[in-house]
Motif scaffolding. Structure first.
Motif, PDB file in Angstrom:
ATOM      1  N   HIS A 216      -9.598   2.391  -2.992  1.00 25.85           N
ATOM      2  CA  HIS A 216      -8.494   3.555  -3.091  1.00 25.85           C
ATOM      3  C   HIS A 216      -9.042   4.787  -2.712  1.00 25.85           C
ATOM      4  O   HIS A 216     -10.065   5.005  -3.225  1.00 25.85           O
ATOM      5  CB  HIS A 216      -7.590   3.608  -4.126  1.00 25.85           C
ATOM      6  CG  HIS A 216      -7.118   2.335  -4.398  1.00 25.85           C
ATOM      7  ND1 HIS A 216      -6.166   1.708  -3.603  1.00 25.85           N
ATOM      8  CD2 HIS A 216      -7.294   1.288  -5.380  1.00 25.85           C
ATOM      9  CE1 HIS A 216      -5.852   0.456  -4.264  1.00 25.85           C
ATOM     10  NE2 HIS A 216      -6.746   0.123  -5.106  1.00 25.85           N
TER      11      HIS A 216
ATOM     12  N   SER B 189       0.764  -1.323  -0.082  1.00 28.77           N
ATOM     13  CA  SER B 189       0.065   0.098   0.087  1.00 28.77           C
ATOM     14  C   SER B 189       0.926   1.207   0.015  1.00 28.77           C
ATOM     15  O   SER B 189       2.146   1.300   0.609  1.00 28.77           O
ATOM     16  CB  SER B 189      -0.859   0.059   1.221  1.00 28.77           C
ATOM     17  OG  SER B 189      -0.160   0.104   2.279  1.00 28.77           O
ATOM     18  N   VAL B 190       0.346   2.485  -0.588  1.00 31.35           N
ATOM     19  CA  VAL B 190       1.144   3.502  -0.630  1.00 31.35           C
ATOM     20  C   VAL B 190       0.474   4.769  -0.196  1.00 31.35           C
ATOM     21  O   VAL B 190      -0.934   4.574  -0.359  1.00 31.35           O
ATOM     22  CB  VAL B 190       1.546   3.782  -2.120  1.00 31.35           C
ATOM     23  CG1 VAL B 190       2.629   2.864  -2.579  1.00 31.35           C
ATOM     24  CG2 VAL B 190       0.530   3.974  -3.079  1.00 31.35           C
TER      25      VAL B 190
ATOM     26  N   PRO C 114       0.421   3.450   5.407  1.00 35.81           N
ATOM     27  CA  PRO C 114       0.805   2.971   4.313  1.00 35.81           C
ATOM     28  C   PRO C 114       2.265   1.900   4.522  1.00 35.81           C
ATOM     29  O   PRO C 114       2.889   2.267   5.357  1.00 35.81           O
ATOM     30  CB  PRO C 114       1.057   4.195   3.376  1.00 35.81           C
ATOM     31  CG  PRO C 114       1.764   5.096   4.511  1.00 35.81           C
ATOM     32  CD  PRO C 114       1.062   5.065   5.628  1.00 35.81           C
TER      33      PRO C 114
ATOM     34  N   SER D 129      -4.921   2.012  -0.783  1.00 33.08           N
ATOM     35  CA  SER D 129      -4.000   3.169  -0.727  1.00 33.08           C
ATOM     36  C   SER D 129      -4.603   4.477  -0.819  1.00 33.08           C
ATOM     37  O   SER D 129      -5.748   4.854  -0.972  1.00 33.08           O
ATOM     38  CB  SER D 129      -3.025   3.077  -1.926  1.00 33.08           C
ATOM     39  OG  SER D 129      -2.268   2.099  -1.840  1.00 33.08           O
TER      40      SER D 129
END
Ligand SMILES: NC(=O)c1ccc[n+]([C@@H]2O[C@H](COP(=O)([O-])OP(=O)(O)OC[C@H]3O[C@@H](n4cnc5c(N)ncnc54)[C@H](OP(=O)(O)O)[C@@H]3O)[C@@H](O)[C@H]2O)c1
Length: 272
Positions: A48, A9-10, A63, A34
């Motif tokens: 997201h 995940s970012v 994240p 994310s």
């Protein structure tokens, strides 16, 4: 437990040209839930989330990696806020010319954690999944963090690690800026074809498809580029006639060396 089939995940900070290119590749391959931070509208598939500023960061979100894809000159206060909010989360910086030292000084001193920073230099073909990204890991980065960042960069093309941070200036000069040199070659080939008497659309098609085809051959072959060149060059033929001009000592060999030196120097200067 994380689903290991999905990409890490970012928190993607900046979803402009490069951020979008990376994000499209990640979404197509499966990305853990994310958050995308960008002040402009974004259309994102569930689950997201898009936020416009750090004040909107969801309380339930941490994240695996913070990805910095904003312009280097505008990054300090944003990175400062993100590293404070997500203390201990590694940072993957796509920002050209931002050194580990400058990122650490500006943005990690307050966190109480050693700065886990990975620098990446992608290029624009990442938008089609055929990018080239050079990576450099700082001293406080764990193997798991390296692996996560390599997976993210690898989702949009090939990756390669360099051992010294100074080599990122060379990566920038060769592959980061490289697509522009190839576009110049396409322009010049097209123009030369027109000058010799071809209709413009014919010259354009010939130049583009030739560069695409040669790129595919290079990518599928294990032979050196020099060997591929030799194999299509009959002694005394048309290719040899052109290569004699290109390969004169003061022509391409000298020009390409000087051009790359100029780009490396510029990258070093921007970093200082
Ligand atoms: N493009 C390339 O070929 C390339 C190649 C390698 C590396 N990079 C690196 O990638 C990074 C991004 O480049 P880019 O060309 O993608 O830039 P870009 O198109 O300007 O994208 C950055 C995005 O982030 C937004 N943004 C910036 N600061 C923000 C903030 N504090 N809060 C919310 N949104 C914010 C910008 O909005 P505004 O436009 O309104 O500011 C923009 O939408 C740069 O550091 C560059 O060095 C780019």
């Amino acid at each position: 437990m994380h689903d290991t089939r999905l990409l890490p995940s970012v928190l993607l900070a900046g979803c402009g040209k490069m951020g979008t290119a990376m994000l499209e590749g990640w979404l197509s391959q499966g990305l853990r839930p994310s958050v995308i931070l960008d002040r402009h509208d974004q259309t994102l598939p569930h689950p997201h989330r898009h936020i416009r500023q750090t004040e909107e960061l969801p309380a339930d979100f941490i994240p695996d990696v913070i990805v910095m894809a904003v312009k280097p000159q505008t990054s300090d206060s944003l990175l400062h806020q993100l590293t404070r909010h997500f203390a201990g989360v590694p940072v993957l910086s796509l920002m050209a010319g931002r050194t580990l030292e400058s990122l650490s000084q500006h943005s990690f001193a307050h966190t109480g954690h050693p700065p886990a920073i990975i620098r990446a230099m992608p290029n624009t073909p990442c938008a089609l999944g055929v990018g080239m990204t050079g990576l450099y890991a700082g001293p406080h980065v764990t193997e798991q963090q390296k692996h996560d960042c390599e997976k993210l960069a690898g989702a949009v093309g090939k990756t390669i690690w360099v051992e010294q941070e100074s080599q990122m200036d060379i990566v920038t000069a060769v592959s980061g800026s490289g697509p522009a040199y190839v576009f110049l070659l396409a322009e010049l080939l097209e123009k030369a074809g027109i000058d010799q008497g071809l209709p413009p659309h014919t010259a354009r098609e010939l130049a583009r498809q030739t560069i695409y085809g040669a790129g595919c051959l290079l990518s599928h072959s294990t032979l050196d580029a020099a060997e591929l060149r030799t194999r299509v060059t009959s002694p005394g033929g048309t290719t040899a006639a052109a290569l004699n001009v290109f390969m004169a000592p003061d022509a391409w060999p000298d020009t390409v060396t000087k051009a790359i030196q100029a780009a490396v120097s510029r990258s070093e200067k921007l970093a200082s």
